[in-house]
Design an enzyme around this catalytic site. Structure first.
Site, short mmCIF file in Angstrom:
data_model
loop_
_atom_site.label_atom_id
_atom_site.label_comp_id
_atom_site.label_asym_id
_atom_site.label_seq_id
_atom_site.Cartn_x
_atom_site.Cartn_y
_atom_site.Cartn_z
N HIS A 192 0.82 -1.22 0.00
CA HIS A 192 0.00 0.00 0.00
C HIS A 192 0.85 1.27 0.00
O HIS A 192 1.25 1.77 1.05
CB HIS A 192 -0.93 -0.02 1.22
CG HIS A 192 -2.07 0.92 1.10
ND1 HIS A 192 -3.37 0.60 1.43
CD2 HIS A 192 -2.13 2.21 0.69
CE1 HIS A 192 -4.16 1.63 1.23
NE2 HIS A 192 -3.42 2.63 0.78
N LEU A 204 2.41 6.65 -4.91
CA LEU A 204 3.58 7.21 -5.59
C LEU A 204 3.27 8.54 -6.27
O LEU A 204 4.18 9.24 -6.72
CB LEU A 204 4.13 6.22 -6.61
CG LEU A 204 4.79 4.96 -6.03
CD1 LEU A 204 5.26 4.04 -7.16
CD2 LEU A 204 5.96 5.32 -5.14
N ASP A 248 -8.68 2.70 -3.78
CA ASP A 248 -8.16 3.35 -2.57
C ASP A 248 -8.25 4.87 -2.61
O ASP A 248 -8.00 5.51 -3.61
CB ASP A 248 -6.71 2.95 -2.30
CG ASP A 248 -6.27 3.43 -0.93
OD1 ASP A 248 -7.00 3.18 0.04
OD2 ASP A 248 -5.24 4.10 -0.83
N ASP A 302 0.67 2.39 3.80
CA ASP A 302 -0.19 3.47 3.30
C ASP A 302 0.61 4.77 3.20
O ASP A 302 0.14 5.85 3.59
CB ASP A 302 -1.44 3.66 4.17
CG ASP A 302 -2.49 4.52 3.45
OD1 ASP A 302 -2.28 4.85 2.27
OD2 ASP A 302 -3.51 4.84 4.08
N HIS A 318 2.44 14.14 1.05
CA HIS A 318 1.80 15.40 0.65
C HIS A 318 2.83 16.51 0.80
O HIS A 318 3.75 16.41 1.62
CB HIS A 318 0.59 15.69 1.53
CG HIS A 318 -0.55 14.74 1.32
ND1 HIS A 318 -1.28 14.69 0.16
CD2 HIS A 318 -1.08 13.79 2.13
CE1 HIS A 318 -2.21 13.75 0.26
NE2 HIS A 318 -2.11 13.17 1.45
N1 LIG Z 1 -4.54 7.30 3.75
C1 LIG Z 1 -4.70 8.56 3.55
O1 LIG Z 1 -4.92 9.30 4.51
N2 LIG Z 1 -4.61 9.11 2.32
C2 LIG Z 1 -4.43 8.43 1.08
C3 LIG Z 1 -5.68 7.78 0.60
C4 LIG Z 1 -6.03 6.49 1.28
O2 LIG Z 1 -5.17 5.65 1.55
O3 LIG Z 1 -7.19 6.24 1.54
C5 LIG Z 1 -3.90 9.40 0.06
O4 LIG Z 1 -3.93 9.11 -1.16
O5 LIG Z 1 -3.39 10.46 0.45
ZN LIG Z 2 -3.91 4.52 0.68
ZN LIG Z 3 -7.27 4.14 1.75
#
Ligand SMILES: NC(=O)N[C@@H](CC(=O)O)C(=O)O
Ligand SMILES: [Zn+2]
Ligand SMILES: [Zn+2]
EC number: 3.5.2.3
Length: 430
Positions: free
Chosen positions: A63, A66, A155, A308, A312
């Site tokens: 997860h 990128l 996702d 995950d 940002h």
């Molecule tokens: N996990 C998050 O808080 N953000 C993810 C999206 C996601 O994984 O649901 C993203 O793309 O920034």
């Molecule tokens: Zn995610």
């Molecule tokens: Zn997610």
């Protein structure tokens, strides 16, 4: 070129090896694993002393975001892959919530081609479930699977149309790929930004209740039962998610699940008011949930630790709790958090760590990796579980610095990452 890794504690779930072994690689393969291998006789061009370290199959992260194409100010295939190598990962699965959304085979191939040219590790691109992630029309799931997408995933959101999602599951089942499910009933979110509880309410934030996740997790398990698809639940954060996964497995359904380090490490009580590095989706939950996630990992109900990784830009994260995007980076903190929070505390054995970070994720996406047996690809990570250090986000290879763990004192340092027989990260050469 032959590399010999000596004196390490080999942790290989595939063979059950758990002890002192030497590993010899040649080109891109492991060619020998024995208690003692003589460097000269083996013709090793490079000898690595892994004394005191774990030697595991290269880690696999199911997860990762990128951000390529379209959001490359946050991350690119190259920077994300470098961060992965630095974090001990040799294979990562990229999520399709890019710009445009990765929803056809050309877009899947774009990432695969870019990775083949420039990434030090293996990058696999997941395909979206619906076109543009709009939840209205199915993407070309078969085509993407043919192009090498290891899974489909919406996702960032859930497909709220259950009928459409069931069709997608049937196609994925036929194509032999899993569905990676982000569980979030968007109609229940109501502007929530953190967990719904008294702590966050006292800070004046709108909350996201456990039901937001649990309702969709329950639905998706029911649909997995109907379709026979392999359902893999992403970033589980609630105690009821753990309970439902347990029940699904007891019933014999093809359901697996992952937990992220931030969800087994932090609760909503750890949130520093106004610090958006504590804002992610799903949110940090309560102590009860964290306990259930830890127990679920220990009992092997929860199969996988994934990051995950959601980079940002700093400017976006400065917009305040309501407006800042959800997500934190994770590739370069997963190993120390897993070692510090789970292995050192006796919740997971080192072997379970290797299972959840390599062997099991390989099985979820059906790739022949996650093993240290002779003949397998030389994807290897060397970790010193006792080395203590301070997490410094300014040193990350990722473009993202959005982590709540900056400045944390942790244990468990990635010393070297070898992918396809090549050293792609060496901690001694910074
Ligand atoms: N996990 C998050 O808080 N953000 C993810 C999206 C996601 O994984 O649901 C993203 O793309 O920034
Ligand atoms: Zn995610
Ligand atoms: Zn997610």
């Amino acid at each position: 070129m032959r590399i010999l890794i000596q004196n390490g504690r080999v942790l290989d779930p595939a063979s059950g090896r758990n002890g002192s072994f030497d590993i010899l690689t040649e080109d891109d393969k492991i060619i020998k694993v024995e208690e003692k291998i003589d460097a000269e006789k083996a013709g090793a061009g490079k000898v690595i002393d892994a004394g005191g370290c774990f030697v595991m199959p290269g880690l696999i992260d199911l997860h990762v975001h990128l951000r390529d194409p379209g959001l490359t100010h946050k991350e690119t295939v190259e920077t994300g892959a470098m961060a992965a190598a630095r974090g001990g990962f040799t294979t990562i699965v990229a999520m399709p919530n890019t710009k445009p959304v990765t929803d056809d085979k050309q877009k899947v191939s774009y990432v695969h081609n870019k990775a083949k040219m420039n990434a030090p590790i293996h990058v696999l691109q997941a395909g979206a479930v619906t076109k543009g992630q709009e939840g209205k029309e199915l993407a070309d799931i078969e085509g993407m699977a043919e192009a090498g997408a290891p899974a489909i995933s919406e996702d960032g959101k859930s497909v709220m149309d259950s009928g459409l999602y069931r069709e997608a599951m049937k196609i994925a089942a036929r194509a032999g790929i899993p569905v990676l499910a982000h569980c979030e009933d968007i109609n229940l979110v109501k502007g929530g930004v953190v967990n719904a509880d008294e702590h966050t309410e006292a800070m004046g934030y709108r909350g996201i209740s456990n039901a937001v996740e649990d309702i969709i997790a329950a639905r998706d398990i029911m649909l997995a039962r109907e379709t026979g698809v392999h359902l893999h639940l992403c970033h589980c954060s609630t105690k009821d998610s753990v309970r439902m996964v347990k029940e699904a497995k007891e019933e014999g359904l093809f359901v697996t699940a992952e937990v992220c380090p931030h969800h087994f490490t932090l609760t909503s009580e750890d949130i520093v008011e106004g610090d958006t590095n504590f804002k992610m989706n799903p949110p940090l939950r309560t102590k009860e949930d964290v306990e259930a996630l830890r127990q679920g990992l220990k009992d092997d109900i929860m199969d996988v630790i994934s990051t995950d990784h959601a980079p940002h830009a700093a400017s976006e994260k400065l917009k305040g709790m309501d407006a800042a995007p959800f997500g934190i980076v994770g590739l370069e903190t997963a190993v120390p958090l897993t070692v510090t929070e789970l292995v050192e505390k006796g919740i997971l054995t080192p072997m379970q760590m290797a299972e959840k970070m390599s062997y099991n994720p390989a099985k979820v996406i059906g790739v022949d990796r996650g093993s240290l047996e002779a003949g397998k690809e030389a994807d290897i990570v060397i970790i010193n579980p006792k080395e203590e250090y301070i997490i410094d986000a300014s040193c990350f290879a990722s473009k993202g610095r959005n982590t709540p763990f900056n400045g944390w004192k942790v244990r468990g340092k990635v010393k070297m990452t070898i992918c396809g027989g090549r050293i792609v990260y060496d901690d001694s050469k910074k």
